[in-house]
Scaffold this active site. Structure first.
Site, short mmCIF file in Angstrom:
data_model
loop_
_atom_site.label_atom_id
_atom_site.label_comp_id
_atom_site.label_asym_id
_atom_site.label_seq_id
_atom_site.Cartn_x
_atom_site.Cartn_y
_atom_site.Cartn_z
N CYS A 183 -4.94 -24.54 -11.46
CA CYS A 183 -6.25 -25.10 -11.76
C CYS A 183 -7.12 -24.93 -10.51
O CYS A 183 -6.74 -25.39 -9.42
CB CYS A 183 -6.13 -26.58 -12.12
SG CYS A 183 -7.76 -27.36 -12.35
N HIS A 211 2.54 -16.35 -0.60
CA HIS A 211 1.33 -15.76 -1.18
C HIS A 211 1.21 -16.06 -2.68
O HIS A 211 0.49 -15.36 -3.38
CB HIS A 211 1.30 -14.25 -0.93
CG HIS A 211 1.08 -13.89 0.51
ND1 HIS A 211 1.25 -12.63 1.03
CD2 HIS A 211 0.69 -14.67 1.57
CE1 HIS A 211 0.98 -12.63 2.32
NE2 HIS A 211 0.66 -13.85 2.69
N ALA A 234 15.67 -0.44 1.17
CA ALA A 234 16.15 -1.82 1.12
C ALA A 234 17.49 -1.92 0.39
O ALA A 234 18.36 -2.71 0.78
CB ALA A 234 15.11 -2.71 0.43
N SER A 291 4.85 -4.30 6.08
CA SER A 291 4.19 -3.39 7.03
C SER A 291 3.66 -4.13 8.26
O SER A 291 3.17 -3.49 9.19
CB SER A 291 3.04 -2.66 6.33
OG SER A 291 2.08 -3.57 5.86
N1 APR Z 1 12.85 -0.14 1.12
C1 APR Z 1 12.42 -0.78 2.26
N2 APR Z 1 11.14 -0.79 2.67
C2 APR Z 1 10.24 -0.13 1.91
C3 APR Z 1 10.60 0.55 0.73
C4 APR Z 1 11.97 0.54 0.33
N3 APR Z 1 12.41 1.15 -0.77
N4 APR Z 1 9.47 1.10 0.19
C5 APR Z 1 8.45 0.78 1.02
N5 APR Z 1 8.92 0.04 2.05
C6 APR Z 1 8.16 -0.57 3.16
C7 APR Z 1 7.05 0.27 3.73
O1 APR Z 1 7.55 1.13 4.74
C8 APR Z 1 6.11 -0.80 4.29
O2 APR Z 1 6.50 -1.17 5.62
O3 APR Z 1 7.53 -1.72 2.63
C9 APR Z 1 6.36 -2.01 3.39
C10 APR Z 1 5.25 -2.29 2.40
O4 APR Z 1 4.11 -2.69 3.10
P1 APR Z 1 2.83 -3.27 2.34
O5 APR Z 1 2.54 -2.42 1.16
O6 APR Z 1 1.78 -3.45 3.35
O7 APR Z 1 3.35 -4.68 1.77
P2 APR Z 1 3.45 -6.08 2.50
O8 APR Z 1 3.73 -5.92 3.94
O9 APR Z 1 4.37 -6.92 1.69
O10 APR Z 1 1.97 -6.66 2.31
C11 APR Z 1 1.69 -7.95 2.82
O11 APR Z 1 -0.54 -7.86 1.97
O12 APR Z 1 -1.93 -7.24 0.23
C12 APR Z 1 -1.30 -8.29 0.86
O13 APR Z 1 -0.74 -10.38 -0.05
C13 APR Z 1 -0.38 -9.02 -0.08
O14 APR Z 1 1.80 -9.96 0.32
C14 APR Z 1 0.98 -8.83 0.54
C15 APR Z 1 0.65 -8.63 2.00
#
Ligand code: APR
Length: 240
Positions: free
Chosen positions: A122, A114, A224, A182
């Site tokens: 650019c 991403h 994590a 997520s």
């Molecule tokens: N340790 C482990 N997991 C965690 C922790 C932690 N301390 N804190 C939060 N989480 C988990 C949540 O339970 C959730 O499943 O991290 C996940 C975060 O999910 P999102 O906020 O949806 O992030 P992500 O899945 O990386 O999003 C994917 O969406 O907005 C776009 O491009 C953006 O790369 C991003 C993509």
């Protein structure tokens, strides 16, 4: 998983959860807001077109935050570099994160599907440049001299980067591990299915299991910084 393997092929997918304990907010854990903005306000080409100043300011702020002394790789990032030290190039670390905490934690074979905060792109040529400072619609692009620079971020509706090498690695994977994502955003959320079809053993490590949890062979719940070091130690113990 209990069979001994010599240097398995491993693909690790990480999401915002692995960087949460380093002080970087996740996308969907804060009432649907990402750093006080709806994702659609700052993470789509349409938003950039409609309000470029807001989008430049938003990513400039994220880039500044990433370079604060308090934002450091945590035990989860470091554990993944330890895993790479054991199995070398057989590990591909695919991250959805735009921070550089995996690299600062010692990982080398990392692809940012991403994009990256610490670079600018650019908008015409697609060339990418390391960029640590603020930039905006008045900044001259190093390749064409015009005001074409945009954040080097893959927004909703755009094609993620490095997909060929990611799918090549998934096709060869013995183990697929998803950490702190997520499972809402495709194509990343579909990697577990691709890995399973290639015969991989699949593991999810997450604070709250994601939307695709039913597809994983093994699930480990927790922070994590706790779950990933333990998982890595368990994996290393299985390699010859
Ligand atoms: N340790 C482990 N997991 C965690 C922790 C932690 N301390 N804190 C939060 N989480 C988990 C949540 O339970 C959730 O499943 O991290 C996940 C975060 O999910 P999102 O906020 O949806 O992030 P992500 O899945 O990386 O999003 C994917 O969406 O907005 C776009 O491009 C953006 O790369 C991003 C993509």
């Amino acid at each position: 998983m209990n069979t001994k393997m010599t240097k398995p092929n491993i693909v690790v997918l990480t999401g915002a959860g692995i960087s949460a304990e380093s002080g970087i907010k996740t996308f969907r854990d804060n009432d649907g807001l990402w750093e006080n903005h709806r994702i659609e306000e700052v993470a789509t080409p349409e938003a950039f077109h409609a309000n470029p100043d807001l989008v430049y300011r938003f990513y400039n702020a994220r880039r500044t935050q990433l370079q604060q002394a308090s934002v450091k790789p945590n035990a989860g990032h470091k554990a993944l570099s330890k895993l790479e030290a054991h199995i070398g190039k057989n590990l591909l670390l695919v991250t959805q994160n735009v921070d550089d905490l995996h690299e600062r934690g010692g990982s080398q074979n990392v692809v940012h599907m991403h994009g990256e905060l610490k670079s600018a792109r650019c908008g015409d040529s697609g060339k990418r440049f390391e960029w640590l400072d603020d930039f905006d619609g008045t900044t001259a692009c190093p390749c064409c001299g015009r005001n074409t620079l945009r954040p080097d971020i893959v927004w909703f509706g755009e094609m993620p980067m490095h997909m060929d090498s990611i799918y090549d690695a998934l096709a060869m994977a013995d183990i697929f591990i998803s950490i702190g994502t997520s499972g809402n955003v495709y194509p990343a959320a579909g990697f577990v299915q691709v890995a399973k079809e290639a015969g991989a053993f699949t593991i999810e490590a997450n604070l709250a299991f994601g939307a695709t949890n039913a597809l994983f062979d093994e699930s480990r719940q927790g922070l994590a910084t706790e779950v990933v070091p333990k998982l890595v130690d368990d994996l290393i113990a299985q390699f010859n």
